[in-house]
Scaffold this motif. Structure first.
Motif, PDB file in Angstrom:
ATOM      1  N   UNK D   5     -18.584   9.289 -33.183  1.00 14.71           N
ATOM      2  CA  UNK D   5     -18.512  10.323 -34.311  1.00 14.71           C
ATOM      3  C   UNK D   5     -19.183  11.721 -33.540  1.00 14.71           C
ATOM      4  N   UNK D   6     -18.771  12.737 -33.702  1.00 13.19           N
ATOM      5  CA  UNK D   6     -19.428  13.980 -33.136  1.00 13.19           C
ATOM      6  C   UNK D   6     -19.445  15.143 -34.171  1.00 13.19           C
ATOM      7  N   UNK D   7     -20.474  15.721 -33.953  1.00 12.52           N
ATOM      8  CA  UNK D   7     -20.482  17.199 -34.921  1.00 12.52           C
ATOM      9  C   UNK D   7     -21.544  17.038 -35.995  1.00 12.52           C
ATOM     10  N   UNK D   8     -21.718  18.141 -36.531  1.00 13.49           N
ATOM     11  CA  UNK D   8     -22.646  17.962 -37.876  1.00 13.49           C
ATOM     12  C   UNK D   8     -22.003  18.343 -39.216  1.00 13.49           C
ATOM     13  N   UNK D   9     -21.251  19.463 -38.972  1.00 15.35           N
ATOM     14  CA  UNK D   9     -20.387  20.066 -40.114  1.00 15.35           C
ATOM     15  C   UNK D   9     -18.937  19.776 -39.863  1.00 15.35           C
TER      16      UNK D   9
END
Lengths: 369, 369, 369, 369
Positions: D5-9
């Protein structure tokens, strides 16, 4: 294991034990440019302060908050805000008794299993005193939300068997009332009841209601991160809370669809101008409690939560000690006969942290923004 | 905005709309070495399948799950498991009516405000059909939890005004019962009532109860990430849920501390051997619902949630359309008169995802581990 | 915006400005049961203390750390550990000059754009002093990793044009050396060079190398959360770092596959016993730097990072002021002519936080565990 | 464990193995209202497609992407976008050989240690084919960033010992060039070299450079979440990358402060109007690579990364097998003699995902917003 962090954008990390040197909170993600000083936080913190009246712990604490970082020239800088509250009342008590057994209704037993041992002084990290840090952070969230017109009304709805009469609802009574009830008459009856129960060395539960006005519609996400799911998480994370419900809540079991649905109406004649989906629409009922499909719908967000009776009671109870013996105990010390009045501000603080976080999260939802 | 992701270690991302091409879920963080095939998931998925009896949507869907990744030689590899369920029943219906107005009790209105427009076909992302993906992921969590001895018993406790009689509790009846009740007698009364309400073009709400046995004590964290707070978040994220309570729940308002506390007892004579804090201790009551201070206490975890009546009803309701006009609507289509029976498995799936995640999170809590 | 939080399981939140009241860090997720006192942290913190020799800032700071929570009876309790370091040297300087312009090579300009204004006293949150909190947290990670046999060797590999000769490598020299070099001869040449550059009112850059032995194989994840990717994030988050490389690093551009691959060998005769994939296997070379496919391979983890020359120089530079005027400045104050020696411990601390976090994350990877 | 999983938003979860049924990605958090169809993604995906020329794997794959959710009426809806690419070339090869030993320079060994076994077909999850999903997600990020004026120029800077001559820089050559070099002359020399090395059954490494123009200043956070730290994490998460550097990168070790600092200048006469901190300011040099104190400074973001030579070579190498025996292997199959040209688009995709995520994160940084 890392369970003392709350929020995604307005991220809050609390720390400290009941009888440690200090308690505190760091807020990572407060927008820059908010006018903020210690009074803003202190005023709010004073609402949960112990020793204020006969139904609150007689512990003598100032709960004086200090801001250690994140403010410059009276404004938030966008960098972490560190708040600290020193514990004045670290009496070198004799804790040998409380260290030796497991109090019913407390986290003593689960703490020992999970971590191998526990800081037993005053309940350690599981003390209600931990909520001081939540309230301090909540004060900042509330100030910020106030700028956007969001308003909270939080109060004791029921104490023991005494529920407020909504016809007598008087908002101004809440802050003055010993029990934080908006209905003076019911409060007096509840106080009488409390005096009686306290004399029996026992304690009482109740229900807190929170109403949030002015929340922009569209906050919360349609699947897991529903606004009501996030509020439920926040409120249920308060030690004494055993349930939460929105709008009609558990009463929906008794309703039909036609009774529970909120119909939409056009506010006024829109034939001559372009139709505004937010300003021109209203619901006449609010069974949903202000949330539809996990997103705020522009009406008042309404939820209630159940607060258990104070588990620390002087009345004799059976339990076990660390040697594996059945024993009988009577919990001594300065304990409120009712948690509800002091929990009102904690519930409000957690709701504010949640709404603000959802608001900051909501930014960038559409390309147009 | 990124609200379709659930869990910290056993991370689940669901996708898909009711009338899109397919629905699915990716699980990132399933431990390696679990024997898993499509049947394991299919069996569980079939429990929420529509069209099974007269109280469930007459939609003709196979809900056939396919595993696209993460399994090799019959075992999970530790890499993401991608599950897909193609929508067979994407009828090229005429959606112009439903596209034109806002259904009461649905997310149509909030979706349009939040995102600027919506996929109105069958409710899009806010359809109950979205829960298919949750159930598929939940099946894997349940299989894994089963290996550790964790067992779930989930059922309809109340439908409309009819609540089960605990004296008649028959676990074996749940899976056979049209309404997933463990009490045949109450179920028959509720069915009669449902037939009547359906004839009135209306719908009914209810309450689901979930009991989880075999949970190792110490799961959940003492401050924000309490096990009950996480379960509340998970369960409240299911579309129709309006409230959740643990153990005595809202009834704590009526109890005294001495009535609500669970006393601890020594199971047997431990004088001759070393005392085991887990095996040798029990509570005779379980008012707390299996959680103390946010951590599982080794007794049965018990919660109840309130499910609202199906908002889609054929009965006439007032609402507004996209032109800003007040109108009257009667929702057509294949809608259950009651959500409860099909939601039972969804509640169980979300609880399983939460317990497993807390279990994986709990690793490394002490240095000894 | 909430960028002061690091780690997933061993979660660290730092706070504080260079010339604020204090700096600190809260650690949420430290396993319970670790013996820990202030000396453990202080010893490590002293390694980055200013004013230690002629190449380090002449600022007079004790950097005395206090533990405010999370420790009981000499051991970590599993709850948040709050560390605070009061700023002794908050001189009421005249900051009007530094407030008025944008220093080249500093964050002044970007801070003003991002947040609208900045705490300009000593660089505020972007000061190197912020790393004090990282080092304090790193000390705890290092102590924990030490229990599992993980060992760090971190040193200055190059300062200005002077690179150490690996044939002269003397580990014991590192802690005594003014420049933290493991090669006394090269260090003396570099010191001579530094004296010269400092006289020119200029500064010097360099390279730090970190070697980590004893890391259990299998840490890190195969896709985004590769161990080297996480280390790169951690190390690049240190203000002065402009690049990072593992094993052969940028030199891989010049190598062929046959030169860069590390062959595997059996350590000894395994014919008579069952083969142990970890103990019986080794690589004779380590071009990969201890990571294969994002996971530790059991050999030494090796990385290097580039540290820019101190941007604050007394030499005249052109820049602009807040009135939009081109000006010439000469940065005054107590500034190191070289960042490298004091950054060595910061690099090590960030690497330790990363390895420990990956280790805690790795738990539960297989069902067998 | 949950490392896909990559990224916050703009949250991206990838899945799929090299020789599994399909690969894919789900994007949770794409803003609503973006015009998007399969061609937008396919065009970009085709840039990394195998079998395009003699230096790329001769595997015959269409890599046809399908959008399964999240789009309605040609626009993103704000709900998860699921993309799938079926593997056409799942030949039922004989994998018994590759299953039996550990390839040097690959993740075979670490995979077996971490997970207990591995999907050995074509490298499973650790295959370069996994990056297909990253590129598909990156295409969406790039389209969105394009609307805000952000532009990427990514190319091979060095292949083996051949580095481009910046004087010959011809951007238009990149997409046509077999090696994705912006300098035809150097590319021809590198091709000659590649032919020679391939004949030796060996492979070659190189360096990719990425330049990002039009990034709004202020992206990234001043402490851990620095923009360059996030880019380093993203780029280092690509399998073959062994190092990354920004601006002057490792060369800062050789520079003095006065050489490495970028001076600020006023663009034009601002005396007659109010001074605009963004439009009226520029740097004449860009040693910093577009980032100051972890935040974008409005100038071009420049980074380079080192790509190792393809580890799969036909040349004989020593290694071990699963029985604990030393063996000699020669890797067969369709392998590129150089990873660089096909990695160019992967590097760009990861950079785009990072910049977009930082942009969405940046919203709400100040109260004024």
């Amino acid at each position: 294991m890392a369970g003392s962090t709350f929020g995604k954008k307005f991220k809050v990390m609390t720390w400290g034990e009941s009888h440690g040197q200090a308690l505190g909170v760091v807020i990572d993600g407060c927008p820059a440019g908010l006018m903020l000083n210690e009074d803003d936080i202190q005023k709010y913190l004073d609402l949960r302060k112990p020793g204020q009246n006969k139904y609150a712990t007689q512990r003598n604490e100032d709960d004086k908050v200090e801001i250690l970082s994140g403010i410059f020239q009276g404004k938030t800088t966008g960098t972490p805000i560190s708040l600290i509250i020193y514990n004045k009342s670290q009496r070198s008590s004799d804790y040998s008794e409380i260290a030796s057994y497991y109090r019913p209704g407390h986290a003593d037993y689960t703490f020992d299993i999970k971590y191998g041992f526990r800081d037993y002084r005053g309940g350690g990290r599981s003390s209600g005193r931990e909520t001081t840090a939540r309230v301090a952070a909540g004060a900042i969230a509330l100030k910020l939300l106030g700028l956007f017109g969001v308003e909270f009304t939080t109060y004791a709805k029921q104490i023991g068997p005494f529920e407020i009469n909504m016809d007598n609802f008087d908002k101004s009574n809440i802050s003055e009332d010993l029990l934080r009830m908006p209905d003076k008459e019911t409060s007096l009856k509840a106080q009488e009841y409390l005096d009686k129960v306290r004399a029996e060395k026992d304690s009482v539960g109740g229900i807190i209601e929170c109403r949030i006005d002015g929340v922009y519609p569209g906050l919360g996400d349609p699947v897991f991160d529903k606004l009501d799911a996030r509020l439920a998480y926040a409120i249920m994370s308060i030690g004494a809370v055993k349930g939460i419900e929105f709008g009609e809540g558990f009463n929906v079991a008794n309703l039909k669809g036609s009774e529970n649905n909120d119909e939409f109406y056009i506010n006024k004649d829109v034939s001559n101008k372009s139709f505004d989906l937010i300003k021109d629409v209203s619901k006449k009922t609010n069974h949903s409690g202000g949330v539809l499909g996990g997103m705020s719908d522009g009406s008042t967000i309404v939820f209630r939560c159940a607060i258990k009776p104070t588990p620390s009671i002087a009345k004799e109870q059976r339990t076990i000690n660390k040697n594996g013996e059945d024993i009988t105990v009577s919990i001594k010390g300065r304990h409120d006969p009712i948690i509800v009045p002091r929990a009102v501000v904690v519930v409000e603080a957690m709701a504010a942290l949640t709404i603000l976080d959802a608001m900051l999260e909501n930014m960038g939802t559409t390309v147009q923004m």
